[in-house]
Design a protein around this motif. Structure first.
Motif, short mmCIF file in Angstrom:
data_model
loop_
_atom_site.label_atom_id
_atom_site.label_comp_id
_atom_site.label_asym_id
_atom_site.label_seq_id
_atom_site.Cartn_x
_atom_site.Cartn_y
_atom_site.Cartn_z
N ARG A 152 -98.81 -44.74 -58.25
CA ARG A 152 -99.33 -44.03 -57.09
C ARG A 152 -99.09 -42.53 -57.21
NH1 ARG A 152 -99.92 -47.13 -52.10
NH2 ARG A 152 -99.81 -49.29 -52.69
N PHE A 153 -98.17 -42.12 -58.10
CA PHE A 153 -97.81 -40.72 -58.22
C PHE A 153 -97.22 -40.47 -59.60
CE2 PHE A 153 -94.61 -37.37 -57.69
CZ PHE A 153 -95.43 -36.35 -57.27
N GLY A 154 -97.67 -39.46 -60.29
CA GLY A 154 -97.13 -39.12 -61.60
C GLY A 154 -98.19 -39.12 -62.67
N ILE A 155 -97.78 -39.33 -63.91
CA ILE A 155 -98.69 -39.35 -65.04
C ILE A 155 -98.74 -40.76 -65.61
CG2 ILE A 155 -99.12 -38.49 -67.36
CD1 ILE A 155 -97.93 -35.86 -66.52
N ASP A 156 -99.95 -41.30 -65.73
CA ASP A 156 -100.14 -42.61 -66.33
C ASP A 156 -100.07 -42.45 -67.85
OD1 ASP A 156 -100.71 -45.22 -66.87
OD2 ASP A 156 -102.80 -45.13 -66.21
N PRO A 157 -99.05 -43.01 -68.52
CA PRO A 157 -98.92 -42.79 -69.96
C PRO A 157 -100.03 -43.42 -70.78
CG PRO A 157 -97.21 -44.28 -69.17
CD PRO A 157 -97.97 -43.82 -67.98
N ALA A 158 -100.66 -44.46 -70.29
CA ALA A 158 -101.71 -45.12 -71.06
C ALA A 158 -102.99 -44.28 -71.12
CB ALA A 158 -102.01 -46.48 -70.46
N THR A 159 -103.36 -43.69 -69.99
CA THR A 159 -104.61 -42.92 -69.93
C THR A 159 -104.39 -41.42 -69.94
OG1 THR A 159 -104.60 -42.98 -67.53
CG2 THR A 159 -105.77 -44.75 -68.67
N ARG A 160 -103.14 -40.97 -69.82
CA ARG A 160 -102.79 -39.55 -69.73
C ARG A 160 -103.55 -38.87 -68.61
NH1 ARG A 160 -102.28 -38.66 -75.91
NH2 ARG A 160 -100.04 -38.91 -76.13
N GLU A 161 -103.50 -39.51 -67.45
CA GLU A 161 -104.12 -38.94 -66.26
C GLU A 161 -103.05 -38.67 -65.23
OE1 GLU A 161 -106.90 -41.99 -65.21
OE2 GLU A 161 -108.55 -40.93 -66.18
N LEU A 162 -103.22 -37.59 -64.49
CA LEU A 162 -102.34 -37.26 -63.38
C LEU A 162 -102.80 -38.08 -62.19
CD1 LEU A 162 -100.03 -35.31 -62.81
CD2 LEU A 162 -101.71 -33.64 -62.10
N VAL A 163 -101.89 -38.84 -61.57
CA VAL A 163 -102.26 -39.77 -60.51
C VAL A 163 -101.62 -39.35 -59.20
CG1 VAL A 163 -102.16 -42.19 -59.76
CG2 VAL A 163 -102.38 -41.64 -62.19
N PHE A 164 -102.45 -39.18 -58.18
CA PHE A 164 -102.01 -38.91 -56.81
C PHE A 164 -102.72 -39.90 -55.91
CE2 PHE A 164 -101.46 -34.67 -58.67
CZ PHE A 164 -100.12 -34.50 -58.39
N GLY A 165 -102.10 -41.05 -55.68
CA GLY A 165 -102.74 -42.08 -54.86
C GLY A 165 -103.97 -42.62 -55.57
N SER A 166 -105.14 -42.42 -54.98
CA SER A 166 -106.37 -42.91 -55.60
C SER A 166 -107.05 -41.83 -56.44
CB SER A 166 -107.32 -43.40 -54.51
OG SER A 166 -107.67 -42.33 -53.67
N VAL A 167 -106.52 -40.62 -56.45
CA VAL A 167 -107.10 -39.52 -57.22
C VAL A 167 -106.49 -39.50 -58.61
CG1 VAL A 167 -107.39 -37.02 -57.33
CG2 VAL A 167 -107.43 -38.16 -55.13
N LEU A 212 -99.93 -28.89 -76.63
CA LEU A 212 -99.89 -27.45 -76.38
C LEU A 212 -100.74 -27.09 -75.15
CD1 LEU A 212 -98.80 -24.79 -77.45
CD2 LEU A 212 -100.86 -24.60 -78.84
N ALA A 213 -101.89 -27.72 -75.01
CA ALA A 213 -102.74 -27.46 -73.85
C ALA A 213 -102.08 -27.95 -72.56
CB ALA A 213 -104.09 -28.13 -74.03
N ARG A 214 -101.41 -29.13 -72.60
CA ARG A 214 -100.73 -29.64 -71.41
C ARG A 214 -99.59 -28.72 -71.00
NH1 ARG A 214 -101.24 -34.61 -74.03
NH2 ARG A 214 -99.09 -34.49 -74.70
N VAL A 215 -98.82 -28.22 -71.99
CA VAL A 215 -97.73 -27.30 -71.69
C VAL A 215 -98.30 -26.00 -71.10
CG1 VAL A 215 -95.89 -25.90 -72.72
CG2 VAL A 215 -96.13 -28.30 -73.35
N GLY A 216 -99.41 -25.53 -71.66
CA GLY A 216 -100.05 -24.33 -71.13
C GLY A 216 -100.53 -24.51 -69.70
N LEU A 218 -95.47 -30.65 -66.90
CA LEU A 218 -94.49 -30.32 -67.95
C LEU A 218 -93.54 -31.48 -68.24
CD1 LEU A 218 -93.43 -26.63 -67.30
CD2 LEU A 218 -94.76 -27.53 -69.20
N SER A 219 -93.22 -32.28 -67.23
CA SER A 219 -92.27 -33.37 -67.43
C SER A 219 -92.82 -34.45 -68.35
CB SER A 219 -91.85 -33.98 -66.10
OG SER A 219 -92.90 -34.73 -65.53
N HIS A 220 -94.11 -34.45 -68.57
CA HIS A 220 -94.71 -35.43 -69.48
C HIS A 220 -94.31 -35.14 -70.93
CE1 HIS A 220 -97.49 -38.45 -70.83
NE2 HIS A 220 -98.09 -37.59 -71.62
N ASP A 221 -94.12 -33.87 -71.26
CA ASP A 221 -93.84 -33.48 -72.64
C ASP A 221 -92.45 -32.91 -72.89
OD1 ASP A 221 -96.37 -34.10 -73.79
OD2 ASP A 221 -97.20 -32.38 -72.72
N MET A 222 -91.76 -32.48 -71.85
CA MET A 222 -90.47 -31.82 -72.04
C MET A 222 -89.35 -32.65 -71.41
SD MET A 222 -91.49 -27.95 -71.28
CE MET A 222 -91.43 -26.91 -72.70
N PRO A 223 -88.44 -33.17 -72.24
CA PRO A 223 -87.36 -34.02 -71.70
C PRO A 223 -86.48 -33.31 -70.68
CG PRO A 223 -87.45 -34.18 -74.08
CD PRO A 223 -88.41 -33.10 -73.69
#
Length: 103
Positions: free
Chosen positions: A20-35, A44-48, A77-82
């Motif tokens: 419901r919230f966060g990044i879906d690791p399978a599809t690499r999509e940012l998830v906010f409820g139904s959006v 590099l693009a994600r960090v940018g 950023l939390s998707h790529d930076m521990p």
């Protein structure tokens, strides 16, 4: 009699619970409820994008930009930076403890 609509709403095609919230690791999509917002495939693009969102959030007093960009930038950023991931998880734990009613 069980309600099937509730179980299908909480699980996707593969039987996993939907985020419901966060990044879906399978599809690499940012998830906010139904959006669902697709993120770039390049690290590099994600960090940018994450740094640009944080910088825009710091300028949140200006029109169009807003302080809503800060948490969104940290999530990206939390998707790529521990280190940022640890900060986000600590904040989530702190927030959950704060909101829990005292016994």
């Amino acid at each position: 009699m069980t309600d099937q609509s509730e179980t299908t709403a909480n699980a996707d095609r593969n039987g996993r619970k939907t985020r419901r919230f966060g990044i879906d690791p399978a599809t690499r999509e940012l998830v906010f409820g139904s959006v669902r917002i697709p993120l770039p495939r390049s690290r590099l693009a994600r960090v940018g994008v994450g740094i640009a969102l944080i910088f825009g959030g710091l300028l949140g007093f200006l029109p169009v930009l807003g302080f809503w960009m800060l948490p969104l930038g940290f999530i990206v950023l939390s998707h790529d930076m521990p280190m940022v991931r640890r900060w986000r998880r600590r904040f989530a734990v702190w927030w959950t403890r704060k909101r829990r009613p005292a016994n």
